[in-house]
Design an enzyme around this catalytic site. Structure first.
Site, PDB file in Angstrom:
ATOM      1  N   LEU A 111      49.228  58.447  58.355  1.00 48.31           N
ATOM      2  CA  LEU A 111      47.826  58.493  57.910  1.00 48.31           C
ATOM      3  C   LEU A 111      46.944  57.779  58.924  1.00 48.31           C
ATOM      4  CD1 LEU A 111      48.235  57.807  54.077  1.00 48.31           C
ATOM      5  CD2 LEU A 111      47.435  59.943  55.131  1.00 48.31           C
ATOM      6  N   GLU A 151      66.764  69.337  63.957  1.00 49.47           N
ATOM      7  CA  GLU A 151      66.637  67.936  64.400  1.00 49.47           C
ATOM      8  C   GLU A 151      65.331  67.372  63.863  1.00 49.47           C
ATOM      9  OE1 GLU A 151      63.394  68.834  67.249  1.00 49.47           O
ATOM     10  OE2 GLU A 151      64.147  66.895  66.591  1.00 49.47           O
ATOM     11  N   PHE A 152      65.356  66.055  63.608  1.00 47.09           N
ATOM     12  CA  PHE A 152      64.137  65.357  63.163  1.00 47.09           C
ATOM     13  C   PHE A 152      63.910  64.161  64.079  1.00 47.09           C
ATOM     14  CE2 PHE A 152      63.516  67.942  59.531  1.00 47.09           C
ATOM     15  CZ  PHE A 152      64.792  68.313  59.109  1.00 47.09           C
ATOM     16  N   LEU A 153      64.074  64.403  65.387  1.00 49.41           N
ATOM     17  CA  LEU A 153      63.972  63.313  66.362  1.00 49.41           C
ATOM     18  C   LEU A 153      62.510  63.122  66.742  1.00 49.41           C
ATOM     19  CD1 LEU A 153      66.899  64.433  68.722  1.00 49.41           C
ATOM     20  CD2 LEU A 153      67.027  62.931  66.707  1.00 49.41           C
ATOM     21  N   CYS A 155      56.131  69.243  69.615  1.00 51.24           N
ATOM     22  CA  CYS A 155      56.700  69.676  68.344  1.00 51.24           C
ATOM     23  C   CYS A 155      55.644  70.063  67.316  1.00 51.24           C
ATOM     24  CB  CYS A 155      57.607  68.588  67.801  1.00 51.24           C
ATOM     25  SG  CYS A 155      59.070  68.429  68.811  1.00 51.24           S
ATOM     26  N   ASN A 171      57.597  69.427  59.397  1.00 46.81           N
ATOM     27  CA  ASN A 171      56.671  69.120  60.491  1.00 46.81           C
ATOM     28  C   ASN A 171      55.257  69.546  60.162  1.00 46.81           C
ATOM     29  OD1 ASN A 171      58.380  67.768  62.131  1.00 46.81           O
ATOM     30  ND2 ASN A 171      58.212  69.178  63.862  1.00 46.81           N
TER      31      ASN A 171
HETATM   32  C1  UDX Z   1      57.591  64.968  65.468  1.00 43.45           C
HETATM   33  C2  UDX Z   1      58.215  64.696  64.105  1.00 43.45           C
HETATM   34  O1  UDX Z   1      57.818  63.390  63.659  1.00 43.45           O
HETATM   35  C3  UDX Z   1      59.728  64.730  64.235  1.00 43.45           C
HETATM   36  O2  UDX Z   1      60.321  64.548  62.960  1.00 43.45           O
HETATM   37  C4  UDX Z   1      60.127  66.093  64.805  1.00 43.45           C
HETATM   38  O3  UDX Z   1      61.544  66.172  64.944  1.00 43.45           O
HETATM   39  C5  UDX Z   1      59.481  66.298  66.151  1.00 43.45           C
HETATM   40  O4  UDX Z   1      58.058  66.210  66.027  1.00 43.45           O
HETATM   41  P1  UDX Z   1      57.060  63.634  67.665  1.00 43.45           P
HETATM   42  O5  UDX Z   1      56.275  64.846  68.016  1.00 43.45           O
HETATM   43  O6  UDX Z   1      58.002  63.071  68.661  1.00 43.45           O
HETATM   44  O7  UDX Z   1      57.954  63.919  66.323  1.00 43.45           O
HETATM   45  O8  UDX Z   1      56.044  62.470  67.364  1.00 43.45           O
HETATM   46  P2  UDX Z   1      55.316  61.940  66.054  1.00 43.45           P
HETATM   47  O9  UDX Z   1      55.614  60.508  65.957  1.00 43.45           O
HETATM   48  O10 UDX Z   1      55.614  62.804  64.892  1.00 43.45           O
HETATM   49  O11 UDX Z   1      53.750  62.111  66.434  1.00 43.45           O
HETATM   50  C6  UDX Z   1      53.281  63.413  66.634  1.00 43.45           C
HETATM   51  C7  UDX Z   1      51.805  63.302  66.991  1.00 43.45           C
HETATM   52  O12 UDX Z   1      51.058  62.892  65.848  1.00 43.45           O
HETATM   53  C8  UDX Z   1      51.488  62.302  68.094  1.00 43.45           C
HETATM   54  O13 UDX Z   1      50.504  62.861  68.944  1.00 43.45           O
HETATM   55  C9  UDX Z   1      50.898  61.103  67.353  1.00 43.45           C
HETATM   56  O14 UDX Z   1      49.934  60.415  68.146  1.00 43.45           O
HETATM   57  C10 UDX Z   1      50.208  61.809  66.177  1.00 43.45           C
HETATM   58  N1  UDX Z   1      50.075  60.967  64.991  1.00 43.45           N
HETATM   59  C11 UDX Z   1      51.191  60.499  64.382  1.00 43.45           C
HETATM   60  C12 UDX Z   1      48.803  60.713  64.479  1.00 43.45           C
HETATM   61  O15 UDX Z   1      47.798  61.131  65.042  1.00 43.45           O
HETATM   62  N2  UDX Z   1      48.689  59.970  63.342  1.00 43.45           N
HETATM   63  C13 UDX Z   1      49.786  59.472  62.701  1.00 43.45           C
HETATM   64  O16 UDX Z   1      49.621  58.796  61.686  1.00 43.45           O
HETATM   65  C14 UDX Z   1      51.075  59.737  63.233  1.00 43.45           C
END
Ligand code: UDX
Length: 471
Positions: free
Chosen positions: A269, A152-154, A279, A227
């Site tokens: 970024l 999954e990539f949710l 995740c 990831n």
């Molecule tokens: C992630 C992956 O994006 C998704 O594809 C996978 O299936 C599950 O894990 P998620 O953990 O729900 O999804 O959130 P995501 O939007 O990826 O953010 C993860 C963390 O990175 C968050 O704490 C967010 O605050 C942080 N983040 C995200 C940053 O610090 N900078 C960014 O530019 C993007």
């Protein structure tokens, strides 16, 4: 098709509801009877935009049902999606005990051949173990188990949209029948037959999702590799932000310009408190363990993890530099969830930051529109407010730990007039520094030192203009 989903957490609920929405007959089960009871009474135990309405619609249409009888669930489905948690062990290895339990349950209960779909995030080669367990524990003769991987990539907060409008669907299979069945399962999604809820970032992707058919090992590896790359990208941006603070550059202008190169891309970024959630942190750890077991150098991944862990130390340094003594100070916290649009606080930076402030004797008041119930269960010594202005009232410092849009639209002039000291430390670079300084705040964030504040706002910083306008 008739589909069973085992595990009703973030992944299982979205998968089950999404597959029902796609037209399949879905039955979901979980080993937590309270969770099943809640779902049967229409209560959705997680906050995920659009999930509750879509789940209710499909239950009413009798396309989606819940049972705490796992055997019944196993026997119902032609395909069984394993969506159980794979949390990190002390070592960082993924804990695969739930996968093992489910495999033995399926082997014992199945009376006819099944497609077993590994949806949980697992290290490469888990599918091979899964096949062996199903074979060894198979109870009924003539039952054949075919295993596939379908990672999954949710993303939490956009999971329903990500399921119905994925960029790509990855299936790892070892036989034609499994490939055919999974193509059948995902056909409505691949043919984009959905008017999907509006994408939280404004516009759903228009091109059809790519279907990638590969082996089970490759499908499992694609998930960890993706990831971990996202995690490295975030840590790289955070290292650049620290550089910006030292040389007087602006991280948002630097990453905006970097992102104009299609080989880099503008997303992931965003500098700040780094990555949390259930995740990225655990997937990086599991990938490191897989590399170590395989004799592959995982230094790059360990560095990404180390940079990420230091974000909290750097943020607390910013607090101490501006607040000086933390003891007995009133600190307001806006945002608890690990990211916006979710109630999930697992691996959220806010928890560690609040624990360390409390340990230094600060009085902490917090507000988060979705995550306060979960947080108050583990941080009872925090005062929780039902609205954000109360958190700022009389505070010596106000911290932004989650990038909720709601905080961007607050009346910051009003907040300025009610704070004990107008000090804002923004862990997610959510607000516009110029607007905050114009209002008279002492304002700190990551990678945007005062000397690097340019007047011309670049397109992606338009939100800053709106903050200036609203402030
Ligand atoms: C992630 C992956 O994006 C998704 O594809 C996978 O299936 C599950 O894990 P998620 O953990 O729900 O999804 O959130 P995501 O939007 O990826 O953010 C993860 C963390 O990175 C968050 O704490 C967010 O605050 C942080 N983040 C995200 C940053 O610090 N900078 C960014 O530019 C993007």
């Amino acid at each position: 098709m008739r589909i069973s989903v085992i595990g009703c957490g973030y992944v299982g609920l979205v998968t089950g509801t999404g597959l029902a929405e796609a037209g399949h007959q879905v039955i979901c089960t979980d080993n937590d009877p309270e969770r099943i009871a809640a779902l049967k009474s229409g209560v959705v135990p997680i906050y995920e935009p659009h999930l509750d309405t879509m789940l209710a619609e499909n239950r009413r249409a009798q396309k989606l049902s819940f049972t705490s009888d796992a055997g019944e669930a196993v026997r119902e489905g032609e395909a069984i999606f394993i969506c159980v948690g794979t949390p990190p062990l002390e070592t960082g290895e993924a804990d695969l005990s739930a996968i093992d339990n489910v495999a033995r349950l399926i082997a014992a209960e199945a009376c006819e051949s099944k497609l077993i779909v590994e949806k949980s995030t697992v290290p490469a080669q888990t599918g091979q173990q899964l096949k062996r367990t199903l074979e060894v524990y198979r109870r009924n003769a003539g039952v054949e188990f075919r295993v596939a991987s379908n990672p999954e990539f949710l993303r939490e907060g956009t999971a329903v949209e990500d399921f119905l409008h994925p960029d790509r669907v990855i299936i790892g299979v070892e036989d034609e029948t499994s490939e055919k069945q999974l193509r059948e399962i995902y056909r409505p999604i691949l043919e984009r037959r959905f008017h999907c809820p509006v994408h939280l970032s404004g516009c759903p992707s228009t091109q059809s999702p790519a279907l990638v058919v590969t082996t089970i090992n490759s499908a499992e590896l694609i998930k960890h590799a993706s990831n971990s790359f996202l995690a490295m990208k975030i840590s790289y941006a955070n290292m650049i932000a620290d550089m910006c603070e030292k040389v007087g550059a602006n991280i948002q202008e630097v990453t905006h310009a970097m992102g104009l190169d299609p080989r880099i891309g503008p997303r992931f970024l965003e500098a700040g408190l780094g990555f949390g959630g259930f995740c990225l942190p655990k997937d990086v750890q599991a990938f490191i363990q897989l590399a170590e077991r395989s004799g592959v150098d995982s230094g790059m991944l360990k560095e990404a993890e180390r940079v990420n862990r230091r974000r909290i130390d750097l943020f607390l340094e910013k607090i101490r530099q501006s607040l000086w003594v933390v003891k007995d100070k009133q600190v307001g916290v806006l945002g608890l969830a690990f990211k916006a649009n979710t109630d999930d606080i697992r691996f959220a930076p806010s928890l560690e930051i609040i624990r360390r402030l409390l340990a230094e004797g600060a009085q902490v008041r917090a507000y988060d529109q979705e995550a306060m119930d979960r947080t108050s269960a583990i941080l009872p010594h925090v005062r929780y407010s039902r609205e954000p202005y109360e958190v700022a009232d009389g505070a010596d410092a106000l911290l932004i730990l989650t990038e909720w849009q709601e905080f961007r639209q607050l009346d910051w002039a009003r907040i300025y007039s009610t704070m004990g000291r107008p000090l804002v430390i923004d862990g997610r670079n959510l607000l516009n520094p110029g607007a905050m300084l114009d209002l008279g705040f002492e304002y700190y964030s990551f990678g945007r030192p005062i000397e690097a504040l340019t007047q011309h706002l670049i397109p992606s910083l338009d939100s800053g203009a709106s903050a200036r306008a609203s402030a």
